[in-house]
Write a protein that holds these residues in place. Structure first.
Motif, PDB file in Angstrom:
ATOM      1  N   ASP A  96      -7.378  -6.482  -1.747  1.00 38.61           N
ATOM      2  CA  ASP A  96      -7.771  -6.788  -3.242  1.00 38.61           C
ATOM      3  C   ASP A  96      -8.738  -7.883  -3.149  1.00 38.61           C
ATOM      4  O   ASP A  96      -8.116  -9.326  -3.255  1.00 38.61           O
ATOM      5  CB  ASP A  96      -6.735  -6.955  -4.072  1.00 38.61           C
ATOM      6  N   CYS A  97     -10.001  -8.091  -2.761  1.00 35.24           N
ATOM      7  CA  CYS A  97     -10.828  -9.314  -2.795  1.00 35.24           C
ATOM      8  C   CYS A  97     -12.080  -8.827  -2.990  1.00 35.24           C
ATOM      9  O   CYS A  97     -12.583  -7.602  -2.909  1.00 35.24           O
ATOM     10  CB  CYS A  97     -10.651  -9.838  -1.374  1.00 35.24           C
ATOM     11  N   THR A  99       0.842  -1.230  -0.036  1.00 37.73           N
ATOM     12  CA  THR A  99       0.062   0.022   0.010  1.00 37.73           C
ATOM     13  C   THR A  99       0.864   1.238  -0.111  1.00 37.73           C
ATOM     14  O   THR A  99       2.052   1.213   0.790  1.00 37.73           O
ATOM     15  CB  THR A  99      -0.926   0.120   1.247  1.00 37.73           C
ATOM     16  N   LEU A 112      -4.738  -1.477   1.858  1.00 35.42           N
ATOM     17  CA  LEU A 112      -5.634  -1.936   0.412  1.00 35.42           C
ATOM     18  C   LEU A 112      -5.953  -3.286   0.445  1.00 35.42           C
ATOM     19  O   LEU A 112      -4.606  -4.017   0.815  1.00 35.42           O
ATOM     20  CB  LEU A 112      -5.133  -1.427  -0.928  1.00 35.42           C
ATOM     21  N   ALA A 165     -12.759  -3.525  -6.480  1.00 39.87           N
ATOM     22  CA  ALA A 165     -11.524  -3.565  -5.726  1.00 39.87           C
ATOM     23  C   ALA A 165     -10.412  -2.935  -6.230  1.00 39.87           C
ATOM     24  O   ALA A 165     -10.437  -2.821  -7.271  1.00 39.87           O
ATOM     25  CB  ALA A 165     -11.266  -5.233  -5.516  1.00 39.87           C
ATOM     26  N   PRO A 166      -9.494  -2.696  -5.500  1.00 40.18           N
ATOM     27  CA  PRO A 166      -9.114  -2.762  -4.004  1.00 40.18           C
ATOM     28  C   PRO A 166     -10.232  -2.142  -3.055  1.00 40.18           C
ATOM     29  O   PRO A 166     -10.538  -0.719  -3.319  1.00 40.18           O
ATOM     30  CB  PRO A 166      -7.927  -2.837  -3.600  1.00 40.18           C
TER      31      PRO A 166
END
Length: 386
Positions: free
Chosen positions: A141-142, A40, A139, A71-72
């Protein structure tokens, strides 16, 4: 420090003012401490927020997040002095330990780490601030629905208010039986339970009549049951009023615990208060109400016996004055158990030196149950004497 109730309060304002709106602009400073983990960066946060619609906001203990339409997503932690401000809105109550009016005239506010503006008219402006740089912004990401199954949320224990299926009496008692740590230190461990910080920990121990230095595995089943119920009660009550301490019950320790350094602090009924360091945090407790116990029976320590002015001897009842123990004398359990927690050594001149920002950052990360991002360098004698 913002804990479960303060985080619930800010999520309330995010849902009220930001959820459902589209972010027009976002910018962040290049702060490698606040953003610098798991890839991040300030630029990455700005890019992730710009043009995105805020779908929802949620929390787990001290962590909270914004779910975006793509996302993120952004996960945040206030640390010790972080806060989220909305322009023109009083998002926090001034309190006994935080006396700030968050309706600032200068925008973005001082110590802003990132701020954003929405597309609606009038625009909503939000800023994340932290003057001690102990906050964290990440952050993730999912898919938004799976955010709690990913780091950093998955490493944390259950939320005592929201996770009723995980934070059960059986779970709590099993953790207590397996731990030899002081109960206050265990409560502060975010891997065990999310959201409890210093003041909440002191409050639940006071309401449970348990000493903060009590070993977890020396608690009886009745004590752990009481402690479990009080954790639920204190957290639910504080979250229910969104952290507004004016609405806390009048018999809570919270309203009297901020007395460190004052002479002879007491509760309104005259019960003395004292402070002790447990788990790197200063703990406040009522000395007569909260005793260290073994199998539920209060332990008489030598320090307490020395407070008696006269003792009766075995050889005929002759009484004589007993001298107080030296100031540096350690406490010793009367029953002589090797399991009794050993008191920490007295802090010398070096330990009295003011902590650096990096040391405070390390303590904060230890409380959250994570490894410090950078080891704190040992300071030499010359640095300590400055």
């Amino acid at each position: 420090m913002p804990e479960i109730a303060e985080v619930a309060r800010i999520v309330h304002f995010l849902r009220l003012h930001l959820v459902g709106k589209t972010i027009r602009t976002a910018s962040a400073v290049d702060d490698q401490i606040v953003f610098g983990k798991a890839g991040t960066t300030g630029d990455a946060v700005s890019a992730a927020l710009t043009g995105r619609k805020v779908i929802s906001s949620g929390s787990q203990g001290k962590l909270f997040w914004l779910v975006l339409d793509k996302a993120p997503h952004v996960v945040m932690h206030f640390g010790m002095t972080g806060w989220l401000q909305i322009r023109g809105v009083q998002t926090s109550y001034s309190s006994l330990y935080r006396d700030t009016d968050t309706r600032v005239e200068t925008w973005p506010p001082k110590y802003t780490k990132f701020h954003l503006t929405t597309t609606c008219n009038p625009a909503v402006e939000v800023a994340f601030t932290d003057y001690r740089r102990l906050a964290r912004v990440r952050l993730v990401d999912c898919p938004g629905a799976d955010i709690r199954s990913h780091a950093p949320l998955k490493e944390n224990g259950p939320d005592p208010v929201q996770d009723t299926d995980r934070f059960t009496l059986a779970y709590f008692q099993s953790k207590c039986r397996a731990s030899r740590a002081a109960v206050k230190a265990m409560l502060l461990n975010q891997k065990f339970i999310s959201g409890i910080g210093n003041w909440v920990g002191d409050e639940v121990l006071f309401q449970s009549r348990i000493h903060p230095e009590q070993r977890c595995n020396h608690l009886t089943d009745a004590q752990t049951k009481t402690l479990y119920e009080v954790i639920r009660y204190v957290c639910q009550t504080a979250v229910g009023v969104l952290g507004d301490y004016h609405q806390f019950p009048s018999d809570w320790l919270f309203k009297y615990r901020w007395s460190k350094g004052s002479e002879n602090p007491t509760l309104p009924g005259g019960e003395p208060l004292a402070h002790v360091t447990v788990g790197n945090r200063t703990s406040c407790y009522a000395t007569r109400l909260q005793k260290i116990t073994l199998d539920g029976v209060p332990v008489v320590v030598e320090e307490e016996k020395n407070k008696e002015e006269v003792v009766e001897e075995e050889d005929g009842g002759r009484q004589e004055e007993k001298k107080p123990a030296p100031k540096g004398r350690k406490r010793k359990a009367e029953w002589g158990s090797t399991d009794m927690p050993k008191p920490k050594a007295r802090r010398g001149r070096r330990a009295a030196v003011k902590k650096t920002e990096e040391e405070e950052q390390e303590e904060e990360e230890e409380e959250e149950g994570v490894k410090p991002s950078k080891p704190v360098a040992k300071r030499g004698r010359k640095a300590l004497m400055r």
